[in-house]
Motif scaffolding. Structure first.
Motif, PDB file in Angstrom:
ATOM      1  N   LEU A  35       0.836  -1.198   0.000  1.00 50.78           N
ATOM      2  CA  LEU A  35       0.000   0.000   0.000  1.00 50.78           C
ATOM      3  C   LEU A  35       0.872   1.251   0.000  1.00 50.78           C
ATOM      4  O   LEU A  35       0.556   2.237  -0.667  1.00 50.78           O
ATOM      5  CB  LEU A  35      -0.919   0.022   1.227  1.00 50.78           C
ATOM      6  CG  LEU A  35      -2.030  -1.013   1.263  1.00 50.78           C
ATOM      7  CD1 LEU A  35      -2.847  -0.845   2.528  1.00 50.78           C
ATOM      8  CD2 LEU A  35      -2.920  -0.873   0.041  1.00 50.78           C
ATOM      9  N   GLU A  53       3.930   1.333  -1.181  1.00 51.50           N
ATOM     10  CA  GLU A  53       4.533   1.397  -2.517  1.00 51.50           C
ATOM     11  C   GLU A  53       3.550   2.013  -3.503  1.00 51.50           C
ATOM     12  O   GLU A  53       3.917   2.829  -4.333  1.00 51.50           O
ATOM     13  CB  GLU A  53       4.928  -0.001  -2.983  1.00 51.50           C
ATOM     14  CG  GLU A  53       6.112  -0.561  -2.227  1.00 51.50           C
ATOM     15  CD  GLU A  53       6.618  -1.849  -2.825  1.00 51.50           C
ATOM     16  OE1 GLU A  53       7.715  -2.263  -2.473  1.00 51.50           O
ATOM     17  OE2 GLU A  53       5.909  -2.449  -3.657  1.00 51.50           O
ATOM     18  N   ALA A  54       2.284   1.598  -3.363  1.00 49.79           N
ATOM     19  CA  ALA A  54       1.263   2.138  -4.258  1.00 49.79           C
ATOM     20  C   ALA A  54       1.153   3.643  -4.067  1.00 49.79           C
ATOM     21  O   ALA A  54       1.087   4.393  -5.044  1.00 49.79           O
ATOM     22  CB  ALA A  54      -0.082   1.467  -4.002  1.00 49.79           C
ATOM     23  N   ALA A  55       1.155   4.102  -2.810  1.00 46.56           N
ATOM     24  CA  ALA A  55       1.063   5.541  -2.539  1.00 46.56           C
ATOM     25  C   ALA A  55       2.250   6.260  -3.159  1.00 46.56           C
ATOM     26  O   ALA A  55       2.102   7.309  -3.793  1.00 46.56           O
ATOM     27  CB  ALA A  55       1.016   5.788  -1.038  1.00 46.56           C
ATOM     28  N   SER A  56       3.428   5.670  -3.000  1.00 43.99           N
ATOM     29  CA  SER A  56       4.634   6.270  -3.554  1.00 43.99           C
ATOM     30  C   SER A  56       4.555   6.291  -5.083  1.00 43.99           C
ATOM     31  O   SER A  56       4.880   7.283  -5.726  1.00 43.99           O
ATOM     32  CB  SER A  56       5.826   5.461  -3.062  1.00 43.99           C
ATOM     33  OG  SER A  56       6.942   5.711  -3.836  1.00 43.99           O
ATOM     34  N   ASP A  57       4.057   5.214  -5.649  1.00 44.36           N
ATOM     35  CA  ASP A  57       3.899   5.113  -7.095  1.00 44.36           C
ATOM     36  C   ASP A  57       2.952   6.181  -7.614  1.00 44.36           C
ATOM     37  O   ASP A  57       3.102   6.683  -8.711  1.00 44.36           O
ATOM     38  CB  ASP A  57       3.372   3.716  -7.432  1.00 44.36           C
ATOM     39  CG  ASP A  57       3.287   3.480  -8.924  1.00 44.36           C
ATOM     40  OD1 ASP A  57       4.347   3.392  -9.549  1.00 44.36           O
ATOM     41  OD2 ASP A  57       2.172   3.403  -9.455  1.00 44.36           O
ATOM     42  N   LEU A  58       1.942   6.528  -6.790  1.00 37.72           N
ATOM     43  CA  LEU A  58       0.944   7.495  -7.216  1.00 37.72           C
ATOM     44  C   LEU A  58       1.362   8.922  -6.876  1.00 37.72           C
ATOM     45  O   LEU A  58       0.568   9.850  -6.971  1.00 37.72           O
ATOM     46  CB  LEU A  58      -0.404   7.174  -6.572  1.00 37.72           C
ATOM     47  CG  LEU A  58      -1.006   5.840  -7.026  1.00 37.72           C
ATOM     48  CD1 LEU A  58      -2.166   5.441  -6.151  1.00 37.72           C
ATOM     49  CD2 LEU A  58      -1.458   5.945  -8.478  1.00 37.72           C
ATOM     50  N   GLY A  59       2.604   9.105  -6.436  1.00 37.62           N
ATOM     51  CA  GLY A  59       3.138  10.456  -6.283  1.00 37.62           C
ATOM     52  C   GLY A  59       3.275  10.965  -4.872  1.00 37.62           C
ATOM     53  O   GLY A  59       3.494  12.155  -4.676  1.00 37.62           O
ATOM     54  N   CYS A  60       3.120  10.108  -3.853  1.00 42.78           N
ATOM     55  CA  CYS A  60       3.265  10.559  -2.468  1.00 42.78           C
ATOM     56  C   CYS A  60       4.718  10.510  -2.050  1.00 42.78           C
ATOM     57  O   CYS A  60       5.396   9.511  -2.265  1.00 42.78           O
ATOM     58  CB  CYS A  60       2.497   9.644  -1.516  1.00 42.78           C
ATOM     59  SG  CYS A  60       0.773  10.029  -1.380  1.00 42.78           S
ATOM     60  N   THR A  61       5.186  11.569  -1.388  1.00 41.68           N
ATOM     61  CA  THR A  61       6.477  11.485  -0.720  1.00 41.68           C
ATOM     62  C   THR A  61       6.285  10.560   0.481  1.00 41.68           C
ATOM     63  O   THR A  61       5.155  10.340   0.910  1.00 41.68           O
ATOM     64  CB  THR A  61       6.917  12.867  -0.205  1.00 41.68           C
ATOM     65  OG1 THR A  61       5.925  13.327   0.706  1.00 41.68           O
ATOM     66  CG2 THR A  61       7.057  13.855  -1.343  1.00 41.68           C
ATOM     67  N   PRO A  62       7.380  10.013   1.028  1.00 41.07           N
ATOM     68  CA  PRO A  62       7.213   9.102   2.175  1.00 41.07           C
ATOM     69  C   PRO A  62       6.402   9.720   3.311  1.00 41.07           C
ATOM     70  O   PRO A  62       5.563   9.054   3.919  1.00 41.07           O
ATOM     71  CB  PRO A  62       8.660   8.843   2.606  1.00 41.07           C
ATOM     72  CG  PRO A  62       9.453   8.994   1.358  1.00 41.07           C
ATOM     73  CD  PRO A  62       8.768  10.062   0.569  1.00 41.07           C
ATOM     74  N   ARG A 106      -1.327   9.939   4.641  1.00 39.55           N
ATOM     75  CA  ARG A 106      -2.496   9.582   3.837  1.00 39.55           C
ATOM     76  C   ARG A 106      -2.846   8.100   3.946  1.00 39.55           C
ATOM     77  O   ARG A 106      -3.985   7.721   3.715  1.00 39.55           O
ATOM     78  CB  ARG A 106      -2.264   9.937   2.358  1.00 39.55           C
ATOM     79  CG  ARG A 106      -2.009  11.400   2.086  1.00 39.55           C
ATOM     80  CD  ARG A 106      -3.270  12.222   2.202  1.00 39.55           C
ATOM     81  NE  ARG A 106      -4.352  11.740   1.353  1.00 39.55           N
ATOM     82  CZ  ARG A 106      -4.568  12.157   0.125  1.00 39.55           C
ATOM     83  NH1 ARG A 106      -3.788  13.050  -0.409  1.00 39.55           N
ATOM     84  NH2 ARG A 106      -5.585  11.682  -0.563  1.00 39.55           N
ATOM     85  N   VAL A 107      -1.887   7.258   4.246  1.00 42.48           N
ATOM     86  CA  VAL A 107      -2.161   5.815   4.244  1.00 42.48           C
ATOM     87  C   VAL A 107      -1.913   5.178   5.615  1.00 42.48           C
ATOM     88  O   VAL A 107      -2.829   4.667   6.252  1.00 42.48           O
ATOM     89  CB  VAL A 107      -1.310   5.094   3.164  1.00 42.48           C
ATOM     90  CG1 VAL A 107      -1.591   3.602   3.192  1.00 42.48           C
ATOM     91  CG2 VAL A 107      -1.606   5.665   1.791  1.00 42.48           C
ATOM     92  N   ARG A 128       4.092  12.133   3.140  1.00 40.25           N
ATOM     93  CA  ARG A 128       2.671  12.209   2.758  1.00 40.25           C
ATOM     94  C   ARG A 128       2.042  10.821   2.777  1.00 40.25           C
ATOM     95  O   ARG A 128       0.894  10.659   3.169  1.00 40.25           O
ATOM     96  CB  ARG A 128       2.524  12.822   1.369  1.00 40.25           C
ATOM     97  CG  ARG A 128       2.542  14.324   1.377  1.00 40.25           C
ATOM     98  CD  ARG A 128       2.453  14.859  -0.041  1.00 40.25           C
ATOM     99  NE  ARG A 128       1.104  14.745  -0.583  1.00 40.25           N
ATOM    100  CZ  ARG A 128       0.156  15.647  -0.367  1.00 40.25           C
ATOM    101  NH1 ARG A 128       0.404  16.698   0.372  1.00 40.25           N
ATOM    102  NH2 ARG A 128      -1.046  15.507  -0.901  1.00 40.25           N
TER     103      ARG A 128
END
Lengths: 271, 377, 299
Positions: free
Chosen positions: C196, C198-207, C213-214, C209
């Motif tokens: 999850l 990794e997915a957030a990071s893939d979708l443009g989140c900095t660590p 967010r997650v 964020r």
């Protein structure tokens, strides 16, 4: 997924553990201090242990506490395991909400309330307060902790093992005894250990429900501590820490053999 | 069991779709990339180019390094050595959240605390787009994956297929230069998987986005991809369009990994003749190799007859060892003179379907010389 | 299992809890409504069942709200409740701030270390509560270690009074309840699927964020459990404020203790307990519901 060992994570864990262990370590070290003063280190000494072992009241209190803890932990383990089975295996029986309320509430209930209410019960029932009332009180408190531990193991439990036993012709009750019980035994043992150490630890409930002649170790330590730091108390505490540490390590090794990797989650679910 | 591969005739439409001849210009260039995990080499100095708008498949058995390669493209793993270029720029040092590459995860990795809409909008919110813009793009994308009206639905109230489409929408809504798909259909049942394969292709054609899919399912790779890279132990075995991989594998390993094949060992001599234990066999013309080679024969390219066939055919005699009925085709295992088995697939609707043989019967296996493939390794 | 077997299994723990957990509360309520004047049992009124309706009537008419009147009229009690709630709230916030990074660090540590680290966090919890509080007296007392170190470092010139202060109470609370905060947090954090993030990071989140967010929203059940596990018992805590705090303002647990052991005023002590329970009933029910939900998820 690889796990980066980040500086932040390491720092927080190291600081957290240091915070948890430093005071205890200091206490242990000072129990070997020759001087009476905490700030003065005047060499290693077993003087306080000698003094402790000649303190008959303290020894008597320790013996009382150990007996109470062993009895109440055993009773609590039986009752708590039965309750865990009821909660995890009986589905939604009538009175279940009330039952689970009575299981979970004591876990967080302030001890002064539990202690006072049990005392008033014993008075109302006209029971002489002493050794046995503390045993009853501690059984009530600690059985709920046993339930939580055993229940978390039962929840994890692969039911297909039981189904396989029944498929091979084993009746349900026998299945429980010869298949389920051995598999949850590490959790039951851990429950007993926790109940034992909680009972050994309790001051408030014991103070309320105990009577003359049944002074527990915490009650004794408490009355000493109120008068200030005494190196003998450091020595008593060190012995208790050593016993608990030894017991915990043994128990977790036992549980490890039984539960393997599920351990962190199961441990975490204990509280 | 591997299902029989589609016949060459059946996949004619794919060849027209691909346009094998005009290879697209490279969008992604992977140059000598290696990845070590301790003593283990997951990817071994691998080089590869993937073109604009291509549907590219990384195919291989589990543990071949295909997922590691994909994760290096996404930025979750850093290559031990080598470069990864996107439009000529090295992106190795770019963290995943700054790469214009999105990934659809094998387990979908949908955020359980967000709704369908929340999941799809997640990436757009990171770009700080206006609310209105986010809303329109989410709507568009949900319509595209046929999830209109599911906006407020919770993730745990969706079926497996719906989740798969949410994951697809979530990674596509950011309009990535490259979409990475890690075993995207592995969690779906067979029927749904077959439908979804065609949906994926349609979607890719519509959007023109470059898709890189990782799969261990050779049939899936052949159906969806324009080109396939067959990987084994961190290296590329062959990179080619599906029908090339199937019809002209470059090694015994690839031939055996993709579909079913029977191999006959022998020595190749001038004049297109292979000396085998069964005597001389004719092979396709213009062979340059000499010495020890293998003749690869696909089951559906062989014929069976009860008498020795007439004409210019290679023919071997044997006895029927097993017959397996598979609906559209039947598989015959024939034991040859050297006790080896050769597999023959016969269509149950063709003229040969009237072949009346039983187990133990003597039979002839034959094929025109151009139906065999000579493999040197 | 057969019905009678099920019933037998259920009967013992159920009966035990009814007798030793539920019934006592009824008695506490009854005593809290008794006359303050009589400090020895049996308490007036006594429910005389043999007198029938008249006995019942007599019983209810003799019930007294004196104890509760005292609680309301004397500000000591109100202040005591307020102090308890404040200490519990502040301690819980500190515990969350201190405990979250520890739980997070453990949950993100290499898999094979985790059982060991979890055990390291649990181990102090198995040693006596009293010992843990007492350990701090060694450190915080006037000629204790803290003053010694601070004076050697020339941070302070003269010994400071660390003991008998709210600071000491907070230190003691955080120290004693830390495992109760860390473990439930760890249990939820450990379950969060790393893909999850990794997915957030893939979708443009900095660590960072991605954390807010997650990870953070997904750890809310753990936060709730940890907060309740700490807040509820801290409100009624006795040992820590008694040993580390000052005698000027008492927490409600101490007040109850004093009323019972020093003043021997059982009705007032009971009334304090009933009121305390009234305050805590909502969080306790919330905690119970949370636990039951968690259990039912597996069914």
């Amino acid at each position: 997924m690889k796990r980066n060992i980040s500086i932040f994570n390491v720092t927080s864990v190291v600081f957290g553990l240091a915070f948890l262990y430093l005071p205890i370590t200091i206490l242990v070290v000072y129990s070997f201090n020759a001087s009476r003063l905490v700030t003065v280190w005047s060499g290693w000494s077993l003087a306080w242990y000698r003094e402790l072992f000649s303190d008959e009241a303290m020894i008597a209190a320790a013996w009382t506490s150990l007996r109470i803890a062993a009895l109440s932990a055993t009773a609590a383990t039986v009752l708590g395991t039965l309750a865990a089975i009821a909660l995890t295996r009986f589905g939604r029986f009538r009175g279940r909400v009330a039952f689970s309320g009575m299981i979970y509430a004591p876990l967080v209930m302030p001890e002064v309330i539990t202690g006072l209410s049990l005392l008033l019960l014993f008075v109302a029932l006209n029971v002489d307060r002493g050794f046995w009332t503390v045993v009853l009180a501690h059984t009530t408190l600690t059985m709920c902790f046993v339930t939580v531990i055993v229940q978390s193991r039962l929840v994890d439990f692969d039911r297909s093992v039981e189904e396989a036993a029944m498929d091979l012709g084993c009746p349900p009750f026998k299945t429980f005894v010869i298949v389920t019980l051995p598999l949850i035994l590490p959790a039951i043992a851990a429950g007993w250990m926790l109940a034992f150490s909680l009972s050994l630890d309790d001051l408030v409930i014991a103070s309320f429900t105990s009577g003359p002649g049944a002074t527990t170790l915490p009650m004794r330590i408490y009355s000493e501590v109120r008068l200030g730091v005494k190196p003998e108390v450091n020595a008593v505490c060190t012995i208790m820490i050593a016993v608990v540490a030894l017991g915990t390590v043994t128990a977790s090794l036992m549980a490890k053999r039984g539960a393997r990797r599920r351990e962190p989650a199961a441990l975490a679910a204990q509280v | 069991m591997v299902a029989p591969p589609p016949t060459a005739a059946g996949r004619g439409w794919l060849t027209t779709k691909v346009g094998e001849m005009d290879k697209p210009a490279a969008l992604l260039r992977i140059e000598n990339v290696s990845k070590q995990f301790g003593p283990l080499t997951a990817v071994d100095s691998l080089s590869l180019e993937i073109g604009h708008g291509e549907f590219f498949a990384l195919l291989g058995p589990s543990g071949c390094g295909k997922t590691t390669l994909l994760r290096m493209l996404a930025g979750f793993e850093t290559p031990s050595s080598g470069r990864i270029l996107l439009d000529g720029e090295d992106i190795v040092a770019v963290p995943p959240h700054r790469r214009p590459i999105n990934m659809m995860f094998q387990n979908y990795a949908l955020f359980p605390h967000l709704t369908v809409e929340g999941n799809v909008a997640f990436g757009l919110r990171q770009e700080r787009l206006s609310r209105a813009e986010i809303a329109t793009r989410v709507e568009e994308m949900l319509a595209l994956v046929r999830l209109k009206g599911f906006n407020r639905r919770r993730i745990d109230h969706l079926s497996g297929g719906q989740r798969q489409r949410v994951a697809l929408a979530r990674s596509l809504v950011k309009r990535p230069r490259v979409l990475l798909l890690d075993e995207p259909l592995a969690a779906l049942d067979k029927k749904l998987r077959a439908e979804t394969q065609f949906e994926l292709m349609e979607l890719q054609r519509k959007l023109g986005t470059t898709f890189v899919i990782v799969t261990h399912d050779q049939e899936e790779a052949m159906i969806v991809a324009d080109r396939i890279a067959v990987m084994d132990r961190g290296r590329l075995r062959q990179v080619a369009p599906p029908n090339d991989i199937y019809e002209r594998p470059n090694s015994r390993w690839v031939a055996e990994f993709i579909g079913e094949v029977s191999l006959i060992e022998g020595a190749l001599r001038a004049g297109g003749i292979l000396d085998s234990v069964f005597g001389p066999l004719r092979v396709p013309p213009n062979q340059t190799a000499r010495g020890k080679v293998w003749l690869a024969l696909r089951p559906e390219k062989l014929r069976l007859s009860t008498t020795r066939p007439e004409g210019d055919l290679n023919a071997l005699s044997g006895t029927v060892s097993e017959i397996g009925y598979r609906g559209g085709v039947s598989i015959y295992k024939v034991r040859l003179a050297d006790q080896s088995l050769i597999k023959v697939a016969l269509s149950n609707s063709g003229p040969s379907s009237r072949l009346e043989v039983s187990i133990g019967a003597t039979i002839w296996v034959s094929w025109p010389k151009e139906n065999g493939v000579v493999l040197t390794q | 299992m057969r019905l009678w077997q099920r019933r037998a299994i259920l009967l013992f723990p159920y009966a035990w809890l009814l007798l030793f957990f539920l019934a006592p509360f009824v008695i506490v309520v009854k005593i809290s409504l008794s006359q303050t004047a009589i400090a020895q049992p049996p308490y007036v009124p006594v429910l005389d069942v043999s007198a029938g309706w008249a006995g019942l009537e007599g019983f209810f008419s003799a019930l007294s709200l004196d104890a509760y009147r005292l609680l309301v009229s004397d500000p000591i009690y109100l202040l005591s409740y307020l102090k308890s709630l404040t200490v519990a709230a502040v301690s819980t916030v500190i515990l969350l701030v201190v405990g979250y990074p520890i739980a997070y660090g453990v949950a993100r540590s290499p898999r094979h270390w985790q059982p060991l680290l979890v055990m390291a966090v649990v181990l102090p919890f198995w040693t006596s509560f009293l010992i843990r509080v007492y350990a701090w007296i060694n450190i915080l007392q006037r000629d204790g270690l803290l003053n010694d170190i601070l004076m050697r470092l020339h941070i302070i010139a003269a010994p400071q009074a660390w003991l008998a202060s709210d600071t000491a109470i907070y230190i003691g609370m955080v120290y004693s309840y830390l495992p109760f905060m860390v473990l439930p947090l760890y249990a939820t954090l450990e379950k969060i699927d790393m893909t999850l993030l990794e997915a957030a990071s893939d979708l443009g989140c900095t660590p960072l964020r991605a954390f807010w967010r997650v990870t953070f929203p997904l750890s809310v059940p753990g936060i709730t459990a940890g907060v309740l596990l700490c807040f509820i018992p801290i409100v009624g805590e006795f040992v820590i404020p008694d040993l580390l705090g000052s005698s000027e303002s008492l927490m409600i647990g101490q007040t109850l203790w004093t009323e019972f052991f020093a003043n021997r005023d059982w009705p007032v002590a009971s009334a304090i307990a009933v009121t305390l329970l009234g305050i805590l009933v909502a969080p306790i029910m919330l905690y119970e519901r949370l636990q039951r939900r968690q259990l039912e998820m597996f069914e």
